[in-house]
Enzyme design. Structure first.
Site, PDB file in Angstrom:
ATOM      1  N   TYR A   1      39.288 -48.648 100.746  1.00 34.70           N
ATOM      2  CA  TYR A   1      40.374 -49.574 101.058  1.00 34.70           C
ATOM      3  C   TYR A   1      41.311 -49.053 102.149  1.00 34.70           C
ATOM      4  CZ  TYR A   1      39.075 -51.814  96.638  1.00 34.70           C
ATOM      5  OH  TYR A   1      38.389 -52.437  95.621  1.00 34.70           O
TER       6      TYR A   1
ATOM      7  N   HIS B   1      45.303 -54.925 103.544  1.00 36.67           N
ATOM      8  CA  HIS B   1      46.175 -54.860 102.370  1.00 36.67           C
ATOM      9  C   HIS B   1      46.901 -53.523 102.270  1.00 36.67           C
ATOM     10  CE1 HIS B   1      47.291 -57.619  99.366  1.00 36.67           C
ATOM     11  NE2 HIS B   1      46.447 -57.332  98.402  1.00 36.67           N
TER      12      HIS B   1
ATOM     13  N   TYR C   1      46.417 -49.590  91.997  1.00 38.75           N
ATOM     14  CA  TYR C   1      45.889 -50.801  92.631  1.00 38.75           C
ATOM     15  C   TYR C   1      47.021 -51.817  92.771  1.00 38.75           C
ATOM     16  CZ  TYR C   1      41.275 -48.801  92.391  1.00 38.75           C
ATOM     17  OH  TYR C   1      40.205 -47.959  92.572  1.00 38.75           O
TER      18      TYR C   1
ATOM     19  N   ASN D   1      47.750 -54.954  92.222  1.00 37.92           N
ATOM     20  CA  ASN D   1      48.267 -55.868  91.213  1.00 37.92           C
ATOM     21  C   ASN D   1      49.082 -55.193  90.119  1.00 37.92           C
ATOM     22  OD1 ASN D   1      46.813 -57.660  92.728  1.00 37.92           O
ATOM     23  ND2 ASN D   1      45.465 -58.337  91.087  1.00 37.92           N
TER      24      ASN D   1
ATOM     25  N   ASN E   1      50.830 -60.421  95.017  1.00 36.55           N
ATOM     26  CA  ASN E   1      50.672 -59.882  93.669  1.00 36.55           C
ATOM     27  C   ASN E   1      51.354 -58.535  93.478  1.00 36.55           C
ATOM     28  OD1 ASN E   1      49.198 -62.071  92.667  1.00 36.55           O
ATOM     29  ND2 ASN E   1      47.265 -61.235  93.417  1.00 36.55           N
TER      30      ASN E   1
END
EC number: 3.1.1.29
Length: 218
Positions: free
Chosen positions: A19, A24, A68, A70, A116
């Protein structure tokens, strides 16, 4: 509007090499740059569920949650409660779909824009009243493509614009660190000036030996 300087700067993102270069993770990118500027290193703190750096001279904590996206609020809430940091003393840096690459928006409180990471942050802090620095990443144009979009790397030209915006945010850090939010907001929310077009090269002048002779003289 809060005038207190930030005591905690949070970059939102997802942990793991897969990631690290995705859109993001724009919040992580800023925190990494800020840590380099302040001369501090991150270390994993299990009680805070994230990578933490203490910039003592600057009087600020840096946090990159490893829960993460969320569940970002779990890390933020844990550190803020332990060090008694008020929500108004927190700056959360995150990617923003509704802003094009190269642009930034600094704001206090207000809506969460469906993000989120912000939703979980507000849930753990019990309020929306904290600072956010929104880093524009653009929108795919189709809401059904959003998840796939944010979890992919930006195109090269977009990444260049995002990097430039992060550099501008970093340049504004001394202003933010003083709690001069109004000046920082004006500076960061202004659209960057478009690059000036290159000047056209001047046509070469003929050398003196190449000048035509004046035949009118005897």
């Amino acid at each position: 509007m809060s005038a207190a300087p930030p005591r905690l700067v949070v970059g939102l993102g997802n942990p793991g090499a897969e990631y690290s270069e995705t859109r993001h993770n724009a919040g992580f990118w800023f925190c990494e740059r800020l840590a380099d500027t302040l001369g501090v290193r991150f270390s994993h703190e299990s009680r805070f569920h994230g990578l933490v750096a203490n910039a003592r001279e600057a009087g600020v904590w840096l946090l990159m949650p490893q829960t993460y996206m969320n569940r970002s609020g779990q890390a933020i809430g844990a550190l803020a409660r332990f060090y008694r940091i008020a929500p108004a003393e927190i700056l959360v840096v995150h990617d923003e779909l509704d802003i094009p690459p190269g642009q930034l928006r600094l704001k206090f409180g207000g809506g969460l824009g469906g993000h989120n990471g912000l939703k979980d942050t507000s849930a753990h802090l019990g309020t929306n009243d904290y600072w956010r620095l929104r880093v524009g990443i653009g929108h795919p144009g189709d809401r059904n493509e959003v998840v796939n979009f944010v979890l992919k790397p930006a195109r090269r030209e977009e990444q260049t614009l995002i990097d430039e915006s992060l550099d501008r945010a970093l340049a504004a850090w001394p202003t933010l660190a003083k709690g001069d939010w109004n000046t920082a907001t004006q500076r960061l929310n202004a659209r960057p000036a478009p690059p000036k077009p290159p000047k056209a090269p001047k046509a070469p002048q003929p050398a003196a030996a190449d000048q035509p002779k004046d035949e009118s003289q005897p």
